[in-house]
Design an enzyme around this catalytic site. Sequence first.
Site, PDB file in Angstrom:
ATOM      1  N   GLY A 129       0.725  -1.021  -0.042  1.00 55.47           N
ATOM      2  CA  GLY A 129      -0.047   0.094  -0.091  1.00 55.47           C
ATOM      3  C   GLY A 129       1.039   1.381  -0.002  1.00 55.47           C
ATOM      4  O   GLY A 129       1.213   1.830  -1.185  1.00 55.47           O
ATOM      5  N   SER A 130       1.326   1.697   1.285  1.00 52.79           N
ATOM      6  CA  SER A 130       2.287   2.955   1.342  1.00 52.79           C
ATOM      7  C   SER A 130       3.687   2.537   0.594  1.00 52.79           C
ATOM      8  O   SER A 130       3.929   3.397  -0.133  1.00 52.79           O
ATOM      9  CB  SER A 130       2.476   2.969   2.737  1.00 52.79           C
ATOM     10  OG  SER A 130       1.372   3.528   3.492  1.00 52.79           O
ATOM     11  N   TRP A 154      -8.320  -2.434  -3.251  1.00 50.74           N
ATOM     12  CA  TRP A 154      -8.899  -1.173  -3.089  1.00 50.74           C
ATOM     13  C   TRP A 154      -8.985  -0.361  -4.356  1.00 50.74           C
ATOM     14  O   TRP A 154      -9.011   0.912  -4.207  1.00 50.74           O
ATOM     15  CB  TRP A 154      -7.891  -0.253  -2.279  1.00 50.74           C
ATOM     16  CG  TRP A 154      -7.169  -1.057  -0.962  1.00 50.74           C
ATOM     17  CD1 TRP A 154      -5.937  -1.374  -0.659  1.00 50.74           C
ATOM     18  CD2 TRP A 154      -7.971  -1.120   0.179  1.00 50.74           C
ATOM     19  NE1 TRP A 154      -5.936  -1.654   0.487  1.00 50.74           N
ATOM     20  CE2 TRP A 154      -6.973  -1.725   1.093  1.00 50.74           C
ATOM     21  CE3 TRP A 154      -9.294  -1.296   0.770  1.00 50.74           C
ATOM     22  CZ2 TRP A 154      -7.205  -2.207   2.496  1.00 50.74           C
ATOM     23  CZ3 TRP A 154      -9.544  -1.703   1.821  1.00 50.74           C
ATOM     24  CH2 TRP A 154      -8.555  -2.078   2.698  1.00 50.74           C
ATOM     25  N   THR A 156     -10.905   1.737  -6.731  1.00 51.57           N
ATOM     26  CA  THR A 156     -12.135   2.691  -6.799  1.00 51.57           C
ATOM     27  C   THR A 156     -12.795   2.446  -8.154  1.00 51.57           C
ATOM     28  O   THR A 156     -12.085   2.576  -9.071  1.00 51.57           O
ATOM     29  CB  THR A 156     -11.670   4.071  -6.298  1.00 51.57           C
ATOM     30  OG1 THR A 156     -11.097   4.188  -5.273  1.00 51.57           O
ATOM     31  CG2 THR A 156     -12.820   5.011  -6.532  1.00 51.57           C
ATOM     32  N   GLY A 341     -26.895  17.163  19.233  1.00 52.00           N
ATOM     33  CA  GLY A 341     -27.447  15.903  18.825  1.00 52.00           C
ATOM     34  C   GLY A 341     -27.803  15.480  17.531  1.00 52.00           C
ATOM     35  O   GLY A 341     -27.719  14.449  16.990  1.00 52.00           O
ATOM     36  N   GLU A 364      -4.578   7.914  -1.879  1.00 56.02           N
ATOM     37  CA  GLU A 364      -3.593   8.421  -2.711  1.00 56.02           C
ATOM     38  C   GLU A 364      -2.330   9.114  -1.863  1.00 56.02           C
ATOM     39  O   GLU A 364      -1.667   9.988  -1.987  1.00 56.02           O
ATOM     40  CB  GLU A 364      -4.077   9.865  -3.238  1.00 56.02           C
ATOM     41  CG  GLU A 364      -5.005   9.157  -4.434  1.00 56.02           C
ATOM     42  CD  GLU A 364      -5.100  10.280  -5.792  1.00 56.02           C
ATOM     43  OE1 GLU A 364      -4.048  10.848  -5.967  1.00 56.02           O
ATOM     44  OE2 GLU A 364      -6.078   9.938  -6.658  1.00 56.02           O
TER      45      GLU A 364
END
Length: 380
Positions: A129-130, A154, A156, A341, A364
């Site tokens: 990932g990173s 992941w 999109t 609330g 990103e």
Amino acid sequence: MFALTEDHRDIRAAIREIAEKEIAPHAAEVDEQERYPSEAQKALTAAGFQAVHIPEEFDGAGADAISTIIVIEEIARVCASSSLIPAVNKLGSMPILLSGSEELKRQVLPSIAAGDAMISYALSEREAGSDAAAMRTRAVADGDDWVLNGTKCWITNAGVSTWYTVMAVTDPDAARPAQGISAFVVHSGDPGFVVGSKERKLGIKGSPTREIHFENCRVPGDRMIGAPGTGFATAMATLDHTRPTIGAQAVGIAQGALDIAVDYLRERRQFGRSLAEFQGLQFMVADAAMQIEAARTLVYQAAAAAERGDANTTFLAAAAKCLASDTAMKVTVDAVQLLGGAGFTRDFPVERMMRDAKITQIYEGTNQIQRLVMARSLLR
Ligand code: CAA
Ligand code: FAD
């Protein structure tokens, strides 16, 4: 860049009208039902806002980077999930625009400009990932074709998109892993391309996030983007252009939450007075507005720098994404607080905006990675 042009202001007015009339009314239901924002896609495509960045020579609108940012920001102000339609179309197509051959551009970009197809960007893997260069997805030459094997995660708009920009290892023996990575364009109809199941998420629930699998997926040789071994650099250069678009998404989310909070403070009364009269709350909205303006200015600056190819683009893109996403998180948490609330219920959109804001600090490149990128440009 200290003033927007008349064109920019016209684009903002046009996209705001579409966002408010055709996207906002469905945003709560899209989130609640975790369904794709098809009304948004239809409205954006009808108005030509689904991929404004595609140049005119490929049948697009040829909008500049600031215009694209404004489109994403205004959609995100009402529905963050929907803003990923233009944002990911830019992300997926940027590698082709930056490094693709003329033929490849002609093959792919007009269908995106016309709204007949969308494009996703597939860099991340479960174990990379990173540390994106640690990817395992492999592409092996076979005659004129490339055969891909592996899984990206992941992704999109996976399942909705027709095209996928995919980074894969072509030379596992390269001196440095990043130099052994190449970029490809995969079509959803390519044999061996399989879409996985949908992630269940905290926010941006209308935006589908899925794994994609390559099972001996055969891709014609002319769908490699640029030369072998240049895929990682292209993927990183792409992020210099698109981290500001995530910054724009964050600015839009924050602005949307602040606008709702301001309306609420004016209307709600406690202790016989309007909430707007309490200085403790006035300072919260003043801080929010100040932080949003600062983030917006940096996002626009970074987008313009990337388009010009300024030397400090990598730094500015990371800084813009980082500042804007941290701002969106702070402002949306405060907006929930300002509504008391009511803010904690689904009767108002601020709780959704708070959940949606969180992803902008993660994708990103996480904000830790943005700080790493900034520090490297300062200290190298
Ligand atoms: N432009 C051009 N080339 C670049 C570059 C840039 N901005 N940044 C790096 N490169 C090149 C380097 O020059 C280097 O090339 P050489 O080996 O030829 O010198 C090569 O790329 C490797 O660079 P690094 O040594 O800096 O690589 P690294 O392994 O240390 O990793 C990193 C750098 C910044 C941590 C990178 O891995 C990174 O950005 N990680 C985060 C991943 C990420 O952002 N993923 C986003 C996925 S998309 C997404 O999330 C979608 C969505 O929002 C909807
Ligand atoms: P990890 O890398 O495991 O990070 C875990 C934690 O460690 C984080 O806090 C991180 O900041 C920290 N960390 C890691 N390394 C360092 C370091 N060197 N220094 C300090 N801290 C560090 N990817 C795509 O390719 N295409 C997409 O379309 C896409 N869309 C996405 C949509 C969603 C909803 C999500 C959740 C992710 C998406 N991503 C996409 C992937 C996204 O870019 C990654 O999730 C992100 O880069 C972080 O990688 P990771 O999840 O593996 O976290």
